[in-house]
Motif scaffolding. Structure first.
Motif, PDB file in Angstrom:
ATOM      1  N   TRP A  29       0.713  -1.359   0.007  1.00 14.42           N
ATOM      2  CA  TRP A  29      -0.174   0.059   0.016  1.00 14.42           C
ATOM      3  C   TRP A  29       0.905   1.140   0.149  1.00 14.42           C
ATOM      4  O   TRP A  29       0.434   2.318  -0.416  1.00 14.42           O
ATOM      5  N   ALA A  30       2.010   1.306   0.571  1.00 11.58           N
ATOM      6  CA  ALA A  30       2.831   2.380   0.698  1.00 11.58           C
ATOM      7  C   ALA A  30       3.181   2.977  -0.915  1.00 11.58           C
ATOM      8  O   ALA A  30       3.633   3.958  -0.882  1.00 11.58           O
ATOM      9  N   ASP A  31       3.054   2.058  -1.840  1.00 10.20           N
ATOM     10  CA  ASP A  31       3.375   2.408  -2.958  1.00 10.20           C
ATOM     11  C   ASP A  31       2.206   2.863  -3.967  1.00 10.20           C
ATOM     12  O   ASP A  31       2.405   3.481  -4.870  1.00 10.20           O
ATOM     13  N   ALA A  32       1.025   2.857  -3.149  1.00 10.03           N
ATOM     14  CA  ALA A  32      -0.248   3.073  -3.816  1.00 10.03           C
ATOM     15  C   ALA A  32      -0.161   4.689  -3.895  1.00 10.03           C
ATOM     16  O   ALA A  32       0.397   5.402  -3.169  1.00 10.03           O
ATOM     17  N   PRO A  33      -1.017   5.286  -5.006  1.00  8.70           N
ATOM     18  CA  PRO A  33      -1.001   6.629  -4.833  1.00  8.70           C
ATOM     19  C   PRO A  33      -1.457   7.488  -3.740  1.00  8.70           C
ATOM     20  O   PRO A  33      -1.092   8.523  -3.301  1.00  8.70           O
ATOM     21  N   GLY A  92      -5.222  19.612  -5.529  1.00  5.95           N
ATOM     22  CA  GLY A  92      -6.013  19.330  -6.811  1.00  5.95           C
ATOM     23  C   GLY A  92      -7.130  18.156  -6.733  1.00  5.95           C
ATOM     24  O   GLY A  92      -7.933  18.143  -7.630  1.00  5.95           O
ATOM     25  N   SER A  93      -6.664  17.161  -5.972  1.00  3.14           N
ATOM     26  CA  SER A  93      -7.758  15.801  -6.053  1.00  3.14           C
ATOM     27  C   SER A  93      -8.871  16.283  -5.565  1.00  3.14           C
ATOM     28  O   SER A  93      -9.186  16.846  -4.476  1.00  3.14           O
ATOM     29  N   THR A  94     -10.046  15.631  -6.355  1.00  2.77           N
ATOM     30  CA  THR A  94     -11.380  15.830  -5.847  1.00  2.77           C
ATOM     31  C   THR A  94     -11.613  14.551  -5.023  1.00  2.77           C
ATOM     32  O   THR A  94     -11.121  13.410  -4.793  1.00  2.77           O
ATOM     33  N   PRO A  95     -12.702  14.572  -4.132  1.00  8.91           N
ATOM     34  CA  PRO A  95     -13.235  13.631  -3.351  1.00  8.91           C
ATOM     35  C   PRO A  95     -13.517  12.179  -4.082  1.00  8.91           C
ATOM     36  O   PRO A  95     -13.043  11.186  -3.708  1.00  8.91           O
ATOM     37  N   ALA A  96     -13.745  12.280  -5.358  1.00  6.73           N
ATOM     38  CA  ALA A  96     -13.929  11.247  -6.340  1.00  6.73           C
ATOM     39  C   ALA A  96     -12.794  10.597  -6.584  1.00  6.73           C
ATOM     40  O   ALA A  96     -12.766   9.375  -6.639  1.00  6.73           O
ATOM     41  N   GLN A  97     -11.738  11.307  -6.913  1.00  7.48           N
ATOM     42  CA  GLN A  97     -10.490  10.893  -7.377  1.00  7.48           C
ATOM     43  C   GLN A  97      -9.784  10.403  -6.131  1.00  7.48           C
ATOM     44  O   GLN A  97      -9.264   8.813  -6.166  1.00  7.48           O
ATOM     45  N   ILE A  98      -9.998  10.884  -4.918  1.00  5.06           N
ATOM     46  CA  ILE A  98      -9.311  10.147  -3.739  1.00  5.06           C
ATOM     47  C   ILE A  98     -10.184   8.669  -3.337  1.00  5.06           C
ATOM     48  O   ILE A  98      -9.502   7.785  -3.042  1.00  5.06           O
ATOM     49  N   ALA A  99     -11.422   8.672  -3.563  1.00  5.58           N
ATOM     50  CA  ALA A  99     -12.041   7.521  -3.570  1.00  5.58           C
ATOM     51  C   ALA A  99     -11.711   6.509  -4.220  1.00  5.58           C
ATOM     52  O   ALA A  99     -11.444   5.206  -3.933  1.00  5.58           O
ATOM     53  N   ASP A 100     -11.230   6.761  -5.491  1.00  5.51           N
ATOM     54  CA  ASP A 100     -10.875   5.863  -6.577  1.00  5.51           C
ATOM     55  C   ASP A 100      -9.361   5.265  -6.203  1.00  5.51           C
ATOM     56  O   ASP A 100      -9.116   4.002  -6.381  1.00  5.51           O
ATOM     57  N   GLU A 101      -8.559   6.092  -5.301  1.00  8.87           N
ATOM     58  CA  GLU A 101      -7.296   5.826  -4.931  1.00  8.87           C
ATOM     59  C   GLU A 101      -7.313   4.597  -3.661  1.00  8.87           C
ATOM     60  O   GLU A 101      -6.644   3.852  -3.600  1.00  8.87           O
ATOM     61  N   VAL A 102      -8.427   4.849  -3.050  1.00  9.80           N
ATOM     62  CA  VAL A 102      -8.834   3.994  -1.813  1.00  9.80           C
ATOM     63  C   VAL A 102      -9.202   2.569  -2.508  1.00  9.80           C
ATOM     64  O   VAL A 102      -8.607   1.410  -2.058  1.00  9.80           O
ATOM     65  N   ALA A 103     -10.128   2.796  -3.648  1.00  7.20           N
ATOM     66  CA  ALA A 103     -10.462   1.374  -4.260  1.00  7.20           C
ATOM     67  C   ALA A 103      -9.248   0.627  -4.730  1.00  7.20           C
ATOM     68  O   ALA A 103      -9.320  -0.567  -4.862  1.00  7.20           O
ATOM     69  N   GLY A 104      -8.170   1.405  -5.025  1.00  5.46           N
ATOM     70  CA  GLY A 104      -6.965   0.871  -5.602  1.00  5.46           C
ATOM     71  C   GLY A 104      -6.249  -0.196  -4.556  1.00  5.46           C
ATOM     72  O   GLY A 104      -5.602  -0.837  -4.685  1.00  5.46           O
TER      73      GLY A 104
END
Length: 295
Positions: A29-33, A92-104
């Protein structure tokens, strides 16, 4: 690979897995965005942050509340997730982008979970994968909630800062301060005006305070009420308050509304109000001789 207890429920198996494989999950996970973009200086910090999240997920799983965003297990990492989402929002990240990063984060964790089973296609393995997927989906909702809360707090701070910037208190002369008002005067802004003016009266030891409403487009009963309260508060602080900039159209509106400003000292312009305040302090204001200035 340790054999799974057939009698254990899927959430219990997932909890045990998360606790046992915490280090490996954290390393992936440490290498995840989501983590890499926040912990840019030290990867070790990212790993520790990931471990804290994995531990929280393990606590939630053992409680069986896989779909509950209010589960106590999430409490220890809510502040951390909030700080992370604030950092991502500022970049500049939106909540939707952050949610996608969590999904990753799901794929690395699920891949490790499947390794726990001799037959990844077995019913218990599939049930555990579903439980972990559901748990990570709840984590996504928690992050979304913290991101929205962080955005709301940021917007409120910015709104307050704009109100303060829009209502500056200016020192015109020793003992004289002024607030040039521009735009609509509502309840929230009126409160900021009053607080800022009273603080300036104390800090500057002002005896005269000028409220200039030249830039206020309209005056209704509510605006007049706010002005009266501000004048009264200034008087209680020992300062005489002068309202300037009452244009003809506003004067007509005040009369038509039947608003009584008889107790309020008014002047046509800011310069007239300043001249009055200076005169009360024994300072005479006179125009320079045109002929003398020409020479």
């Amino acid at each position: 690979m340790p054999e799974q207890d057939a009698a254990a429920s899927a959430p219990q198996v997932v909890s045990s897995f998360l606790e046992r494989r915490k280090e490996q999950i954290a390393q992936r996970w440490a290498d995840a965005p989501l983590f890499r973009s926040v912990f840019t200086v030290s990867r070790d910090e990212a790993v520790e942050a990931c471990k804290a999240v994995v531990e929280a997920l393990s606590d939630v799983a053992v409680s069986g509340r896989l779909e509950d965003i209010t589960a106590p297990g999430f409490a220890p990492v809510r502040d951390q997730l909030g700080r992370m989402t604030q950092t991502r929002t500022r970049t500049g990240s939106t909540p939707a982008q952050i949610a996608d990063e969590v999904a990753g984060l799901r794929v690395p964790a699920v891949d490790l979970l499947r390794e726990e089973f001799a037959d990844p296609a077995a019913p218990q393995a599939q049930e555990c994968v579903m439980a972990l997927t559901l748990l990570l989906g709840t984590l996504r909702l928690v992050v979304m909630e913290t991101a929205l809360d962080a955005n709301a707090e940021l917007i409120e701070r910015q709104r307050q800062q704009l109100l303060e910037v829009a209502t500056p208190v200016i020192k015109l002369w020793e003992g004289t301060v002024a607030v040039p008002l521009i735009g609509t005067l509502d309840s929230a802004r009126s409160q900021v005006v009053m607080e800022s003016l009273l603080e300036a009266i104390v800090d500057q030891r002002a005896r005269y305070a000028i409220l200039d409403i030249t830039g206020v487009p309209t005056v209704d009963s509510l605006v007049a009420q706010h002005l009266m309260k501000t004048v009264a508060a200034a008087r209680l602080m020992g300062a005489e308050c002068i309202v300037s900039g009452i244009r003809p159209a506003i004067a007509q509106t005040i009369v038509q509304l039947g608003i009584d400003l008889g107790s309020v000292l008014t002047r046509a312009s800011l310069s007239d109000a300043l001249a009055y305040a200076l005169g009360k302090q024994g300072i005479e204001v006179s125009r320079a001789d045109a002929g003398a200035s020409a020479r």
